[in-house]
Design an enzyme around this catalytic site. Structure first.
Site, PDB file in Angstrom:
ATOM      1  N   HIS A  61     -77.287   7.262 -22.676  1.00  0.00           N
ATOM      2  CA  HIS A  61     -76.202   8.194 -22.296  1.00  0.00           C
ATOM      3  C   HIS A  61     -76.515   9.004 -21.036  1.00  0.00           C
ATOM      4  O   HIS A  61     -75.624   9.651 -20.496  1.00  0.00           O
ATOM      5  CB  HIS A  61     -75.897   9.148 -23.456  1.00  0.00           C
ATOM      6  CG  HIS A  61     -76.952  10.201 -23.632  1.00  0.00           C
ATOM      7  ND1 HIS A  61     -78.124   9.964 -24.300  1.00  0.00           N
ATOM      8  CD2 HIS A  61     -77.016  11.476 -23.187  1.00  0.00           C
ATOM      9  CE1 HIS A  61     -78.862  11.059 -24.270  1.00  0.00           C
ATOM     10  NE2 HIS A  61     -78.218  11.988 -23.597  1.00  0.00           N
ATOM     11  N   GLY A  65     -73.696   5.071 -19.211  1.00  0.00           N
ATOM     12  CA  GLY A  65     -73.710   5.835 -20.467  1.00  0.00           C
ATOM     13  C   GLY A  65     -73.065   7.204 -20.298  1.00  0.00           C
ATOM     14  O   GLY A  65     -72.300   7.648 -21.160  1.00  0.00           O
ATOM     15  N   SER A 122     -74.205  -7.989 -17.289  1.00  0.00           N
ATOM     16  CA  SER A 122     -73.831  -7.840 -15.882  1.00  0.00           C
ATOM     17  C   SER A 122     -73.434  -9.203 -15.321  1.00  0.00           C
ATOM     18  O   SER A 122     -73.740 -10.246 -15.902  1.00  0.00           O
ATOM     19  CB  SER A 122     -75.007  -7.224 -15.135  1.00  0.00           C
ATOM     20  OG  SER A 122     -75.476  -8.084 -14.151  1.00  0.00           O
ATOM     21  N   SER A 123     -72.757  -9.190 -14.168  1.00  0.00           N
ATOM     22  CA  SER A 123     -72.210 -10.437 -13.634  1.00  0.00           C
ATOM     23  C   SER A 123     -73.302 -11.398 -13.153  1.00  0.00           C
ATOM     24  O   SER A 123     -73.018 -12.567 -12.883  1.00  0.00           O
ATOM     25  CB  SER A 123     -71.234 -10.139 -12.500  1.00  0.00           C
ATOM     26  OG  SER A 123     -71.900  -9.435 -11.482  1.00  0.00           O
ATOM     27  N   CYS A 124     -74.560 -10.934 -13.080  1.00  0.00           N
ATOM     28  CA  CYS A 124     -75.639 -11.837 -12.626  1.00  0.00           C
ATOM     29  C   CYS A 124     -75.985 -12.894 -13.675  1.00  0.00           C
ATOM     30  O   CYS A 124     -76.811 -13.770 -13.429  1.00  0.00           O
ATOM     31  CB  CYS A 124     -76.870 -11.056 -12.220  1.00  0.00           C
ATOM     32  SG  CYS A 124     -77.641 -10.265 -13.619  1.00  0.00           S
ATOM     33  N   TYR A 179     -83.829 -10.646 -15.328  1.00  0.00           N
ATOM     34  CA  TYR A 179     -82.814  -9.701 -15.821  1.00  0.00           C
ATOM     35  C   TYR A 179     -81.656 -10.474 -16.466  1.00  0.00           C
ATOM     36  O   TYR A 179     -81.208 -10.147 -17.570  1.00  0.00           O
ATOM     37  CB  TYR A 179     -82.326  -8.894 -14.614  1.00  0.00           C
ATOM     38  CG  TYR A 179     -81.315  -7.830 -14.903  1.00  0.00           C
ATOM     39  CD1 TYR A 179     -81.652  -6.705 -15.644  1.00  0.00           C
ATOM     40  CD2 TYR A 179     -80.018  -7.910 -14.390  1.00  0.00           C
ATOM     41  CE1 TYR A 179     -80.724  -5.704 -15.880  1.00  0.00           C
ATOM     42  CE2 TYR A 179     -79.083  -6.910 -14.620  1.00  0.00           C
ATOM     43  CZ  TYR A 179     -79.438  -5.816 -15.365  1.00  0.00           C
ATOM     44  OH  TYR A 179     -78.512  -4.824 -15.595  1.00  0.00           O
ATOM     45  N   LYS A 215     -80.178 -10.545 -20.352  1.00  0.00           N
ATOM     46  CA  LYS A 215     -78.775 -10.241 -20.664  1.00  0.00           C
ATOM     47  C   LYS A 215     -78.109 -11.400 -21.424  1.00  0.00           C
ATOM     48  O   LYS A 215     -77.323 -11.181 -22.340  1.00  0.00           O
ATOM     49  CB  LYS A 215     -77.989  -9.952 -19.367  1.00  0.00           C
ATOM     50  CG  LYS A 215     -78.418  -8.661 -18.685  1.00  0.00           C
ATOM     51  CD  LYS A 215     -78.065  -7.463 -19.531  1.00  0.00           C
ATOM     52  CE  LYS A 215     -78.354  -6.145 -18.858  1.00  0.00           C
ATOM     53  NZ  LYS A 215     -78.211  -5.000 -19.766  1.00  0.00           N
ATOM     54  N   PRO A 249     -69.619  -6.241 -16.843  1.00  0.00           N
ATOM     55  CA  PRO A 249     -68.945  -5.537 -15.744  1.00  0.00           C
ATOM     56  C   PRO A 249     -69.401  -6.066 -14.391  1.00  0.00           C
ATOM     57  O   PRO A 249     -70.517  -6.556 -14.241  1.00  0.00           O
ATOM     58  CB  PRO A 249     -69.407  -4.080 -15.905  1.00  0.00           C
ATOM     59  CG  PRO A 249     -70.176  -4.012 -17.176  1.00  0.00           C
ATOM     60  CD  PRO A 249     -70.643  -5.407 -17.479  1.00  0.00           C
ATOM     61  N   THR A 250     -68.509  -5.939 -13.414  1.00  0.00           N
ATOM     62  CA  THR A 250     -68.867  -6.265 -12.040  1.00  0.00           C
ATOM     63  C   THR A 250     -69.756  -5.149 -11.485  1.00  0.00           C
ATOM     64  O   THR A 250     -70.167  -4.259 -12.235  1.00  0.00           O
ATOM     65  CB  THR A 250     -67.569  -6.427 -11.205  1.00  0.00           C
ATOM     66  OG1 THR A 250     -67.920  -6.927  -9.942  1.00  0.00           O
ATOM     67  CG2 THR A 250     -66.838  -5.093 -11.043  1.00  0.00           C
ATOM     68  N   LEU A 305     -70.875  -1.744 -10.299  1.00  0.00           N
ATOM     69  CA  LEU A 305     -70.293  -0.440 -10.615  1.00  0.00           C
ATOM     70  C   LEU A 305     -70.806   0.607  -9.650  1.00  0.00           C
ATOM     71  O   LEU A 305     -71.885   0.449  -9.068  1.00  0.00           O
ATOM     72  CB  LEU A 305     -70.687  -0.038 -12.038  1.00  0.00           C
ATOM     73  CG  LEU A 305     -70.278  -1.019 -13.132  1.00  0.00           C
ATOM     74  CD1 LEU A 305     -70.993  -0.680 -14.428  1.00  0.00           C
ATOM     75  CD2 LEU A 305     -68.764  -0.995 -13.328  1.00  0.00           C
ATOM     76  N   HIS A 313     -78.323  -0.192  -5.714  1.00  0.00           N
ATOM     77  CA  HIS A 313     -77.389  -1.267  -5.379  1.00  0.00           C
ATOM     78  C   HIS A 313     -76.744  -0.963  -4.023  1.00  0.00           C
ATOM     79  O   HIS A 313     -76.893   0.134  -3.488  1.00  0.00           O
ATOM     80  CB  HIS A 313     -76.303  -1.376  -6.464  1.00  0.00           C
ATOM     81  CG  HIS A 313     -76.838  -1.823  -7.782  1.00  0.00           C
ATOM     82  ND1 HIS A 313     -76.861  -1.013  -8.893  1.00  0.00           N
ATOM     83  CD2 HIS A 313     -77.391  -2.990  -8.174  1.00  0.00           C
ATOM     84  CE1 HIS A 313     -77.388  -1.665  -9.909  1.00  0.00           C
ATOM     85  NE2 HIS A 313     -77.723  -2.871  -9.508  1.00  0.00           N
TER      86      HIS A 313
END
Ligand SMILES: NC(=O)c1ccc[n+]([C@@H]2O[C@H](COP(=O)([O-])OP(=O)(O)OC[C@H]3O[C@@H](n4cnc5c(N)ncnc54)[C@H](OP(=O)(O)O)[C@@H]3O)[C@@H](O)[C@H]2O)c1
Length: 323
Positions: free
Chosen positions: A11, A16, A107-109, A136, A140, A163-164, A166, A179
């Protein structure tokens, strides 16, 4: 639902904290929160004890070891170990205490390097992964498969979202680990403050990327908590849901947009001798759109909100980079 005990793992992180803000805004009061310092989610025994004591009804897995391309490549073993341990402990403990719902953030990776664009959910495991973030991505993918198979064997209402890229409040602006979008905000802000005449960016500026404001993602998560169950996906042979805007732009366009928002008046130069990464990465978001969720915040507005927060955070010495 608003009175259910909801545990947000991670969080304090960007995702989070956005989910926490969103749930609190919507009147959710029974939130279970534990910082990394209080509970290291890599430690199985501690996690099991915590779950047995607290018995959360809904679990959101937003705790992870996260970073940009440099960090992913330099700390390959840590990215694999930490993420596997965190998610395995949280997912298994949620099963043991009969949690009613769990949403795991990937994640999208996870998609193959050469998969067709836009990336559809079914392209998972259809080819080789990008080398730099393979550890990674493997972690996932294991998380997606855990949710899917805990549903298939035990009937758990657990599923995953991808998610793409962020960005937003509480992002990481440290150039060594961040990023691209927060890194560009940092670079242009510094160049403006130091009155530099030029900013040099890595690569050709040609790759295409998609970005979603993190508060929009938080709205999507709340929508899923309230409206979508694991069976709604698995009965259609879907293991996870993409979350994004469905729109992309070049790094060149992104850089001019950020430089404009920041107010940098100098020149932007591209160092084409540096690597570009994947040419395009865009998610197909038609599934979640059909279920009833769509993004709200346009990129310029999201960058303005993020930049405002960044400038205030520097003033208040709150930023991760200074921590
Ligand atoms: N950022 C993006 O662009 C993006 C895109 C797609 C998906 N996602 C996914 O969203 C999730 C959250 O990402 P984020 O950007 O919010 O990352 P973040 O800001 O780094 O947040 C991660 C959180 O996890 C906590 N954490 C890390 N290791 C832990 C451990 N061993 N025990 C307990 N807590 C631990 C961190 O604690 P500390 O703050 O104390 O280190 C932090 O609060 C990840 O699963 C990521 O894959 C992110």
């Amino acid at each position: 639902m608003v009175n259910k005990k909801i545990y947000i793992a991670g969080h304090d992180g960007m995702v989070g904290s956005a989910i926490r803000r969103q749930l609190e805004r919507k009147g959710y009061k029974n939130l279970l929160l534990k910082s990394y310092k209080e509970l290291d989610l890599r430690k199985q025994e501690d996690v099991e004890k915590f779950f047995l004591k607290e018995k959360p009804k809904v679990v959101i897995v937003a705790a992870a070891k996260v970073g940009g391309i440099l960090a992913n490549n330099a700390y390959r073993a840590e990215f694999l170990y930490d993420n596997l341990m965190i998610q395995t402990n949280v997912i298994h403990s949620s099963y043991k205490v009969n949690a009613e719902k769990l949403i795991f953030l990937g994640s999208s990776c996870i998609y193959p390097k050469l998969a067709p664009q836009p990336l559809k959910e079914e392209y998972l495991l259809s080819g080789y992964l990008e080398y730099t973030n393979e550890p990674y991505a493997i972690a996932k993918i294991a998380g997606i498969k855990m949710c899917e198979n805990y549903y298939k064997q035990y009937g758990c209402n657990f599923y995953s979202v991808m998610p793409t890229n962020l960005y937003g409040i509480n992002d990481n602006f440290d150039l060594k680990t961040s990023h691209v979008l927060p890194a560009l905000i940092n670079k242009f802000h510094e160049a403006k403050s130091k009155r530099k005449s030029k900013v040099t960016l890595w690569g050709t500026g040609k790759p295409l990327r998609e970005f979603l404001y993190v508060d929009d993602l938080a709205e999507a998560i709340l929508f899923l908590i309230e409206k979508v169950d694991a069976k709604d996906l698995y009965k259609k042979e879907i293991t996870h849901l993409n979350i994004g805007t469905g729109k992309d732009l070049t790094i060149l366009e992104l850089a001019s947009l950020i430089s404009d928002v920041v107010g940098f008046k100098g020149e932007i130069e591209y160092d084409a001798s540096k690597p570009d990464g994947t040419p395009r990465k865009l998610l197909d978001v038609s599934r979640i759109n059909k279920l009833g969720w769509k993004y709200k915040t346009e990129l310029r507005e999201g960058i303005e909100l993020t930049y405002k927060w960044y400038v205030n955070s520097i003033k208040n010495y709150k930023l991760k980079i200074i921590k």
